[in-house]
Design a protein around this motif. Structure first.
Motif, PDB file in Angstrom:
ATOM      1  N   THR A  69      -5.676  -0.868   5.494  1.00 17.08           N
ATOM      2  CA  THR A  69      -5.876   0.566   5.308  1.00 17.08           C
ATOM      3  C   THR A  69      -4.597   1.303   5.669  1.00 17.08           C
TER       4      THR A  69
ATOM      5  N   ALA B  41       0.849  -1.187   0.000  1.00 17.77           N
ATOM      6  CA  ALA B  41       0.000   0.000   0.000  1.00 17.77           C
ATOM      7  C   ALA B  41       0.887   1.240   0.000  1.00 17.77           C
TER       8      ALA B  41
ATOM      9  N   ASP C 177      -4.022  -5.696  -5.013  1.00 14.17           N
ATOM     10  CA  ASP C 177      -5.342  -6.326  -5.020  1.00 14.17           C
ATOM     11  C   ASP C 177      -5.554  -7.284  -3.852  1.00 14.17           C
ATOM     12  N   SER C 178      -4.513  -7.982  -3.453  1.00 17.11           N
ATOM     13  CA  SER C 178      -4.670  -9.023  -2.435  1.00 17.11           C
ATOM     14  C   SER C 178      -5.020  -8.484  -1.051  1.00 17.11           C
TER      15      SER C 178
ATOM     16  N   LYS D  77      -6.843  -5.360  -0.697  1.00 16.36           N
ATOM     17  CA  LYS D  77      -7.957  -4.408  -0.792  1.00 16.36           C
ATOM     18  C   LYS D  77      -9.137  -4.886   0.055  1.00 16.36           C
ATOM     19  N   GLY D  78      -9.700  -3.945   0.816  1.00 16.45           N
ATOM     20  CA  GLY D  78     -10.813  -4.271   1.687  1.00 16.45           C
ATOM     21  C   GLY D  78     -10.393  -4.809   3.043  1.00 16.45           C
ATOM     22  N   ARG D  79      -9.116  -5.135   3.206  1.00 19.01           N
ATOM     23  CA  ARG D  79      -8.631  -5.655   4.490  1.00 19.01           C
ATOM     24  C   ARG D  79      -7.614  -4.721   5.144  1.00 19.01           C
TER      25      ARG D  79
ATOM     26  N   THR E 260      -4.342   7.127  -2.023  1.00 15.49           N
ATOM     27  CA  THR E 260      -3.844   5.812  -1.623  1.00 15.49           C
ATOM     28  C   THR E 260      -3.889   4.818  -2.779  1.00 15.49           C
ATOM     29  N   HIS E 261      -3.091   3.777  -2.616  1.00 15.84           N
ATOM     30  CA  HIS E 261      -3.049   2.683  -3.589  1.00 15.84           C
ATOM     31  C   HIS E 261      -2.828   1.386  -2.823  1.00 15.84           C
ATOM     32  N   TYR E 262      -3.501   0.311  -3.270  1.00 10.36           N
ATOM     33  CA  TYR E 262      -3.362  -0.980  -2.614  1.00 10.36           C
ATOM     34  C   TYR E 262      -3.143  -2.077  -3.653  1.00 10.36           C
TER      35      TYR E 262
END
Length: 119
Positions: A69, A49, A62-63, A65-67, A58-60
């Motif tokens: 921050t 991230a 894929d693995s 994302k949603g978990r 921000t950038h994450y």
């Protein structure tokens, strides 16, 4: 001289949470991109991230994302990585990185903090 000091790693069970902290010092970080990378056993280092110090974009990967921050506290010169619903595949050494506007060749790295997730 820019210094980054990470903390917050540890061992948790799958589904648990950890918060990593990176305290940055040595200059102001306006224009910097702050990132969290990780290196798992036997794998290449990967960007997890990142966040723009100015503006907070921000950038994450894929693995996560949603978990996960990423956030920063400009007043404390600190960057955080909140990690929820951890999985065994998140096990790695996590590194804080500060990349200046001039590019990655001038990046500064922290010493790393180990995160171990057991199933």
């Amino acid at each position: 001289q820019v210094q980054l000091v990470e903390s917050g790693g540890g061992q948790v069970q799958a589904g648990g949470s950890l918060r990593l902290t990176c305290i940055a010092s040595g200059r102001t970080f306006s224009g910097y991109t702050m990132g969290w990378f990780r290196r798992a056993p036997g794998k290449e280092r990967e960007l997890v991230a990142s966040i723009m110090w100015s503006g907070g974009a921000t950038h994450y990967v894929d693995s996560v994302k949603g978990r996960f921050t990423i956030s920063r506290d400009s007043g404390r010169n600190t960057v955080y990585l909140q990690m929820n619903n951890l999985k065994p595949e998140d096990t790695a050494v996590y590194y804080c990185n500060a990349e200046p506007p001039e590019g990655s060749r001038y990046s500064v790295w922290g010493q790393g903090t180990l995160v171990t997730v057991s199933s």
